[in-house]
Design a protein around this motif. Structure first.
Motif, PDB file in Angstrom:
ATOM      1  N   GLN A   1       0.824  -1.209   0.000  1.00  0.00           N
ATOM      2  CA  GLN A   1       0.000   0.000   0.000  1.00  0.00           C
ATOM      3  C   GLN A   1       0.861   1.263   0.000  1.00  0.00           C
ATOM      4  N   THR A   2       1.984   1.228   0.713  1.00  0.00           N
ATOM      5  CA  THR A   2       2.800   2.435   0.881  1.00  0.00           C
ATOM      6  C   THR A   2       4.009   2.443  -0.056  1.00  0.00           C
TER       7      THR A   2
ATOM      8  N   VAL B   1      -1.575  -4.275  -0.881  1.00  0.00           N
ATOM      9  CA  VAL B   1      -1.751  -4.945   0.415  1.00  0.00           C
ATOM     10  C   VAL B   1      -0.884  -4.259   1.459  1.00  0.00           C
ATOM     11  N   ASP B   2      -1.206  -4.489   2.723  1.00  0.00           N
ATOM     12  CA  ASP B   2      -0.373  -3.949   3.802  1.00  0.00           C
ATOM     13  C   ASP B   2       1.043  -4.499   3.669  1.00  0.00           C
ATOM     14  N   GLY B   3       1.173  -5.802   3.546  1.00  0.00           N
ATOM     15  CA  GLY B   3       2.455  -6.420   3.250  1.00  0.00           C
ATOM     16  C   GLY B   3       3.335  -6.725   4.433  1.00  0.00           C
TER      17      GLY B   3
ATOM     18  N   GLU C   1      -6.405   5.473   4.800  1.00  0.00           N
ATOM     19  CA  GLU C   1      -6.847   4.106   4.529  1.00  0.00           C
ATOM     20  C   GLU C   1      -5.688   3.210   4.096  1.00  0.00           C
ATOM     21  N   ARG C   2      -4.617   3.781   3.563  1.00  0.00           N
ATOM     22  CA  ARG C   2      -3.459   2.967   3.199  1.00  0.00           C
ATOM     23  C   ARG C   2      -2.750   2.420   4.420  1.00  0.00           C
TER      24      ARG C   2
ATOM     25  N   GLY D   1     -10.865   8.660   3.403  1.00  0.00           N
ATOM     26  CA  GLY D   1     -11.109  10.086   3.242  1.00  0.00           C
ATOM     27  C   GLY D   1     -10.254  10.968   4.129  1.00  0.00           C
ATOM     28  N   GLU D   2      -9.637  10.387   5.147  1.00  0.00           N
ATOM     29  CA  GLU D   2      -8.774  11.160   6.047  1.00  0.00           C
ATOM     30  C   GLU D   2      -7.352  11.199   5.504  1.00  0.00           C
TER      31      GLU D   2
END
Length: 404
Positions: A123-124, A147-149, A368-369, A375-376
């Motif tokens: 995700q990041t 994915v978070d991973g 959300e990532r 939305g934040e």
């Protein structure tokens, strides 16, 4: 930890000497720059058979793919030295240099996908890499799942029959999340998929993803490999089989070739990579520990700290840590982040990192990532800790963080 082959020279010696032969250049300690586009042949027959390599010639092949140098978009003697050296530093068979980090990343990804393929990535992941995967590749019907991973099971659960690539960036952008390189590589092999790892943050001095079974490793060589903020470059390393195909297709056909002068500057940077990385690590560790106790800081993102949430992975995969870290202010707003970096004196505001200089940059991530509210927006400040004196950098950070 990496078990070094006893017959292999140490990293510092590879940086200084590997792939270099002063006797070829009248004893010159520094190889010359072959700043030319074309190499000519004495006979038509030699030109016509240049790329018909015999297996016994592969080790000495020009650029790893031809008997002689031909055209700089394909091979060049200056670039060849750098590529051989970086391959050795990563423990790989072959490397290919590109005109930018994204040139290398794009070529590596293109070599692992086809129309209708599916990719899994963190995700990041680096923003332009995410844009390439999420937006650009749509036109070729390539889909991606982010994915978070942090748990290798994230990759396993996201697999599809059409998955051809598991992309890694360890640690990842801003929040420095690691992935288990060995576990993800094993998942990919069971799937028949490839793995790519962006190793720019650690550099080959502190991490070698090839050792854990990763197929291709990419670097923004603009960063630590170059180290002086005066070139833009990228590199891909991997097995000879993969890299020869990538060199003749994604590199030669797309044409993101590294200029010989930039290759020469990259070679110069690599010579001091070990000592620079030690200084980056020394300064960054001290500042990360100091910032953890600062009243204006809510959180510090940097592997190897006492409260490292991935301490076992840090111990397994990393031989050390680099100069890039991120912080979240107790007032995590855009305005507070801007005020902080605007007050800094030695830290300049810039988008790159990995050079001798210290840098600071406010960065936003969708919550959300990171598992937060859709939305934040979450604001961070990314800090690159350079080669300046530690006390000066701490004083600069402290005065910028103080409330008036």
């Amino acid at each position: 930890m990496f078990d070094r082959d006893q017959d292999r020279p140490h990293f510092e010696t590879l940086c200084a000497h590997f792939a270099e032969d002063p006797s070829k250049f009248h004893g010159a300690v520094i190889p010359p720059i072959f700043q030319n586009s074309l190499f000519t042949f004495p006979t038509y027959e030699e030109r016509a058979t240049n790329y018909q390599l015999d297996p016994t010639e592969v080790e000495e092949a020009a650029g790893g793919i031809s008997r002689f140098y031909d055209y700089t978009r394909v091979t060049n003697p200056t670039t060849d030295i750098v590529e051989r050296k970086i391959a050795a530093l990563e423990g790989a068979e072959m490397a290919r240099c590109f005109a930018s980090g994204m040139g290398a990343i794009s070529a590596a990804i293109f070599s692992c996908v086809r129309a209708g393929a599916h990719v899994i990535a963190p995700q990041t992941v680096y923003g332009p890499t995410r844009q390439l995967l999420q937006d650009y590749l749509k036109r070729f019907q390539v889909s991606v799942t982010f994915v978070d991973g942090a748990d290798s099971a994230d990759y396993e659960s996201a697999l599809r029959p059409e998955t051809t690539l598991l992309y890694l960036e360890s640690p990842s952008t801003v929040v420095m999340r690691q992935q288990d390189l060995e576990a993800v590589a094993q998942i990919a092999k069971r799937q028949g998929a490839a793995t790519i790892c962006d190793n720019s943050w650690a550099s080959p001095y502190f991490q070698n993803p090839i050792h854990f079974g990763v197929d291709l490793v990419v670097h923004s060589a603009t960063k630590y490999l170059g180290g002086h903020s005066d070139i833009v470059a990228g590199v891909v390393v991997g097995s000879r089989e993969r890299m020869q195909r990538l060199a003749m297709e994604e590199c030669c056909l797309l044409g993101a070739t590294l200029d010989p002068f930039a290759a020469w500057l990259l070679l110069r940077g690599i010579r001091t990579l070990p000592v620079r990385m030690e200084r980056h690590q020394q300064n960054a560790k001290a500042i990360a520990l100091w910032l953890r106790e600062h009243p204006a800081i809510a959180e510090v993102y940097y592997p190897g700290l006492p409260d490292d949430p991935q301490a076992s992975l840090t111990a397994k995969q990393l031989r050390g840590t680099s100069g890039l870290l991120s912080v979240r202010l107790k007032r995590p707003t855009r305005e507070a982040a801007a005020r902080f970096v605007n007050r800094l004196r030695y830290f300049q505001i810039g988008c790159s990192w990995g050079g001798f200089e210290s840098l600071a940059l406010p960065m936003a991530l969708p919550a959300e990532r990171l598992g937060g509210t859709p939305g934040e927006t979450l604001w961070f400040v990314r800090l690159h800790i350079g080669q300046e004196h530690l006390e000066d950098l701490q004083k600069d950070l402290d005065q910028a963080l103080r409330e008036d």
